[in-house]
Design a protein around this motif. Structure first.
Motif, PDB file in Angstrom:
ATOM      1  N   ASN A   1       0.913  -1.237  -0.104  1.00 40.39           N
ATOM      2  CA  ASN A   1      -0.049  -0.059  -0.002  1.00 40.39           C
ATOM      3  C   ASN A   1       0.845   1.060   0.127  1.00 40.39           C
ATOM      4  N   ALA A   2       1.854   1.321   0.848  1.00 40.69           N
ATOM      5  CA  ALA A   2       2.768   2.273   0.794  1.00 40.69           C
ATOM      6  C   ALA A   2       3.612   2.469  -0.178  1.00 40.69           C
ATOM      7  N   LEU A   3       4.032   1.409  -0.906  1.00 44.74           N
ATOM      8  CA  LEU A   3       4.678   1.499  -2.129  1.00 44.74           C
ATOM      9  C   LEU A   3       3.902   1.900  -3.532  1.00 44.74           C
ATOM     10  N   GLY A   4       2.606   1.830  -3.307  1.00 47.72           N
ATOM     11  CA  GLY A   4       1.893   2.524  -4.521  1.00 47.72           C
ATOM     12  C   GLY A   4       1.890   3.738  -4.616  1.00 47.72           C
ATOM     13  N   TYR A   5       2.659   4.291  -3.615  1.00 45.95           N
ATOM     14  CA  TYR A   5       3.019   5.864  -4.072  1.00 45.95           C
ATOM     15  C   TYR A   5       4.374   5.980  -4.745  1.00 45.95           C
ATOM     16  N   SER A   6       5.060   5.065  -4.621  1.00 52.41           N
ATOM     17  CA  SER A   6       6.551   5.042  -5.091  1.00 52.41           C
ATOM     18  C   SER A   6       6.682   4.740  -6.595  1.00 52.41           C
TER      19      SER A   6
END
Length: 374
Positions: A111-116
């Motif tokens: 989920n966090a890496l979705g912004y990466s």
């Protein structure tokens, strides 16, 4: 900035709980801050060493076979408040391996890496435990182009692969699944891989023709160009052809090397019309003593290298082919053939199969000893 970055990495990297000056650094980063490698094998690992990976483009983290359940309390960190920090990361390629990972922790990280800007993700020697958290309303995960899975299991079994795909944005181009505990996915639940051009199911020795037919869900791979099936237990090219036709798969390149291919038993499978798109066929290291029957009528490249051909194939045995590769066959080196016969005495295929089985089984035993599996 530093505290925010710490919180960002909580779902992905174990938090910085303690610092030990008496143990070697478990993480190493190259001089250009391109690649960072971490191996947390110490009984009391220095998790703070992961800070070195913050600026890296390629990160590889191995958990030393331990469970990461102790970090589950950090899985609910909301990444939206750190969007600017996440977008600033240089991370493009990530490998996570050798650990027991709660599913909630993994999917929180996705989920966090979705912004990466992460593009390539590799998961190796992992056991996922627990249940999957509810899927966020927004597109939750990274826009990967490459996903590689090796020896990944889910304690609850079931449709784990389908669950994982739901946490990724569309656009996957390369998919590799090796040493899978099961490739019997539900075709009804599997999405259509509209952009997938490369599928690698190598190193699944129990797959066989029946498993291949089940794994190649019909009409799910419309853009597929390259299919690799090393060491998958397939025995005849004709049966592979039938699986491709049944699935509507039309690759340009097919790799069946490192399988113990054999002549079809009488009366043999019915003839199969290969996809017209197929141009390159690789049959190296397949223990072939003769050119197998049922090959495509026309190819750009046919690789028969490193087999057991005792003579040059005649024209009526071969398809129409632009480039034929025969290196490593005994008839091209009689002395090597004589040495092979005197030392191996017909057990080459058996030894090859045993070595493959031993390698895979040995890996499993070592991982069990390290605590990777329950």
């Amino acid at each position: 900035m530093v505290p925010r970055l710490c919180l960002l990495l909580l779902p992905l990297l174990p938090p910085l709980l303690q610092v030990s000056a008496t143990t070697p650094e478990p993480c190493e980063v190259d001089d250009e801050d391109i690649r960072c490698f971490c191996n947390f094998t110490d009984p009391q690992p220095d998790w703070s060493s992961a800070f070195q990976c913050v600026a890296a483009v390629e990160v590889e983290i191995r958990g030393g076979g331990r469970s990461l359940e102790q970090f589950l309390k950090h899985a609910n960190t909301d990444p939206k408040q750190y969007v600017d920090v996440i977008k600033a990361l240089r991370l493009r390629r990530l490998t996570v391996g050798a650990a027991r990972v709660p599913a909630q922790l993994l999917f929180s990280a996705l989920n966090a890496l979705g912004y990466s800007r992460l593009k390539e993700l590799t998961l190796e020697d992992l056991e996922l435990t627990g249940t999957v958290p509810p899927l966020p309303l927004e597109a939750p995960g990274p826009a990967l182009t490459t996903l590689r899975l090796r020896n990944v299991s889910w304690a609850e079994g079931g449709a784990w692969f389908t669950e994982l795909l739901q946490w990724l944005k569309p656009g996957l181009k390369v998919l590799s699944i090796a040493q899978a505990h099961s490739l019997a996915f539900s075709c009804a639940q599997l999405p259509t891989f509209q952009t997938l051009t490369t599928l690698d199911l190598s190193d699944n020795p129990g797959l066989g023709h029946q498993g291949l037919t089940a794994a190649l869900c019909p009409l799910k791979f419309p853009a597929l160009q390259s299919l690799a099936l090393h060491n998958t237990g397939v025995e005849t090219p004709t049966r592979v052809c039938q699986a491709l036709v049944a699935a509507g798969v039309q690759p340009q390149s097919l790799d069946l090397s490192h399988n113990a291919l054999r002549p079809a038993a009488a009366p043999g499978p019915p003839p199969c019309v290969w996809p017209s798109t197929l141009k390159d066929l690789y049959l190296s290291f397949a223990g072939l003593e003769h050119v197998p029957k049922g090959l495509p009528a026309k190819l750009n490249k046919l690789d028969l290298s490193s087999n057991r051909l005792s003579r040059a194939p005649s024209s009526d045995e071969l398809p129409e082919v632009s480039k034929l590769i025969l290196d490593g066959n005994p008839y091209l080196d009689p002395e090597a053939h004589k040495h092979q016969d005197s030392t191996n005495s017909g057990v080459v295929q058996a030894c090859t199969r045993s070595a493959l089985a031993l390698g895979i089984s040995g890996t499993a035993v070592l991982l069990q000893g390290a605590g990777v599996f329950a």
